[in-house]
Structure formats: C-alpha cells, structure tokens
Scaffold this motif. Structure first.
Motif, PDB file in Angstrom:
ATOM      1  N   MET A 104       8.246 -40.054  -3.936  1.00 24.92           N
ATOM      2  CA  MET A 104       8.483 -38.709  -3.415  1.00 24.92           C
ATOM      3  C   MET A 104       9.971 -38.370  -3.442  1.00 24.92           C
ATOM      4  O   MET A 104      10.349 -37.261  -3.822  1.00 24.92           O
ATOM      5  CB  MET A 104       7.921 -38.597  -1.997  1.00 24.92           C
ATOM      6  N   GLY A 107      11.075 -37.244  -6.759  1.00 22.64           N
ATOM      7  CA  GLY A 107      10.513 -36.017  -7.301  1.00 22.64           C
ATOM      8  C   GLY A 107       9.122 -36.105  -7.906  1.00 22.64           C
ATOM      9  O   GLY A 107       8.652 -35.140  -8.503  1.00 22.64           O
ATOM     10  N   ASP A 109       5.349 -35.697  -7.843  1.00 24.80           N
ATOM     11  CA  ASP A 109       4.419 -35.000  -6.965  1.00 24.80           C
ATOM     12  C   ASP A 109       3.125 -35.816  -6.827  1.00 24.80           C
ATOM     13  O   ASP A 109       2.899 -36.781  -7.537  1.00 24.80           O
ATOM     14  CB  ASP A 109       4.127 -33.581  -7.475  1.00 24.80           C
ATOM     15  N   LYS A 110       2.309 -35.404  -5.857  1.00 24.56           N
ATOM     16  CA  LYS A 110       1.072 -36.123  -5.535  1.00 24.56           C
ATOM     17  C   LYS A 110       0.160 -36.219  -6.755  1.00 24.56           C
ATOM     18  O   LYS A 110      -0.407 -37.278  -7.035  1.00 24.56           O
ATOM     19  CB  LYS A 110       0.361 -35.420  -4.381  1.00 24.56           C
ATOM     20  N   HIS A 111       0.024 -35.132  -7.482  1.00 26.06           N
ATOM     21  CA  HIS A 111      -0.860 -35.112  -8.650  1.00 26.06           C
ATOM     22  C   HIS A 111      -0.427 -36.143  -9.692  1.00 26.06           C
ATOM     23  O   HIS A 111      -1.242 -36.903 -10.209  1.00 26.06           O
ATOM     24  CB  HIS A 111      -0.901 -33.706  -9.265  1.00 26.06           C
ATOM     25  N   THR A 112       0.862 -36.195  -9.987  1.00 21.85           N
ATOM     26  CA  THR A 112       1.378 -37.136 -10.997  1.00 21.85           C
ATOM     27  C   THR A 112       1.194 -38.572 -10.532  1.00 21.85           C
ATOM     28  O   THR A 112       0.764 -39.434 -11.313  1.00 21.85           O
ATOM     29  CB  THR A 112       2.870 -36.854 -11.277  1.00 21.85           C
TER      30      THR A 112
END
Length: 127
Positions: A104, A107, A109-112
């Motif tokens: 996090m 950079g 993101d949750k999806h990646t």
C-alpha cells in the motif's frame, strides 16, 4: 524436485530452501512418504553448508512438513500436512500484514495485489 538458490538474493539461503521444499510439496513434486536427500547430500549437491540444510529440516519438522527417521532420514509427512488451524492462520497474518502494508505504501491498489495473489496461487496449483 529441482532446488535453485539465488546466492545474490536478500532472502536468506535457509528461507529460500525451506520455501522451495514447501512449494515442491504443494505442487506434488514430492509426495507424502517420499524421502528427501540426506543433509550431507543436499548440502553438497547445492553447494551450501550442511548446518543450513539441518536448520531447514528442523524448521520443516517443527511445522510438520517432514518427519525425521533414524534409518530413512527426512521423510515428507506420510499422514499429509496438517490442515490450517488458528496457529497457522495467526502466523500467516503476521507474515502477510507487513507485506500488504508495504504494498500500500508503494502504491499497489487492492485489485492489483489480489490479482497478484491469484496469479501466484494458480501458478503453484498448476493452472
């Protein structure tokens, strides 16, 4: 099972070896009841200190991946690897939380991150 260690990696050799043996079990390259090479033999084959291999075998025994027999040596647990219990889940959380936090901060993101987890899971599972 082919063991490939990266001697230039920041990951300690013993962790690399332990992880590769566990992945070999997960991918069924080694089966319950299979015998691992002797400490001396494996150390010689991959060019590391026998105390490193001994440490890895001790850690794998502690986590019930292997059993140590006087005559047979290190054997993949014939009863199979125990199911994930609360202790394992706690250990997993302790190891995952810092990785997620670092991701996090950098950079991701949750999806990646979830996509990467699915990819690695599928790679190991052989899909």
């Amino acid at each position: 099972m082919l063991i490939e260690l990266d001697f230039e990696s920041d990951i300690p050799i013993y962790k690399q070896l332990k992880n590769q043996i566990i992945e070999g079990i997960a991918t069924k390259q080694v089966q319950p009841g299979d015998t691992l090479p002797s400490v001396r033999s494996l150390a010689s084959d991959i060019g590391i200190n026998l105390h490193t291999v001994n440490k890895v075998y001790g850690l794998l025994k502690q986590d019930e991946y292997i059993q140590i027999h006087r005559q047979k040596g290190a054997v993949i647990n014939p009863q199979g690897i125990p199911e994930a219990d609360d202790t394992f889940r706690s250990k997993l959380e302790q190891e995952m939380r810092p990785l997620i936090a670092e991701s996090m901060c950098r950079g991701l993101d949750k999806h990646t991150l979830m996509q990467m987890c699915r990819q690695y899971f599928d790679d190991i599972q052989g899909e």
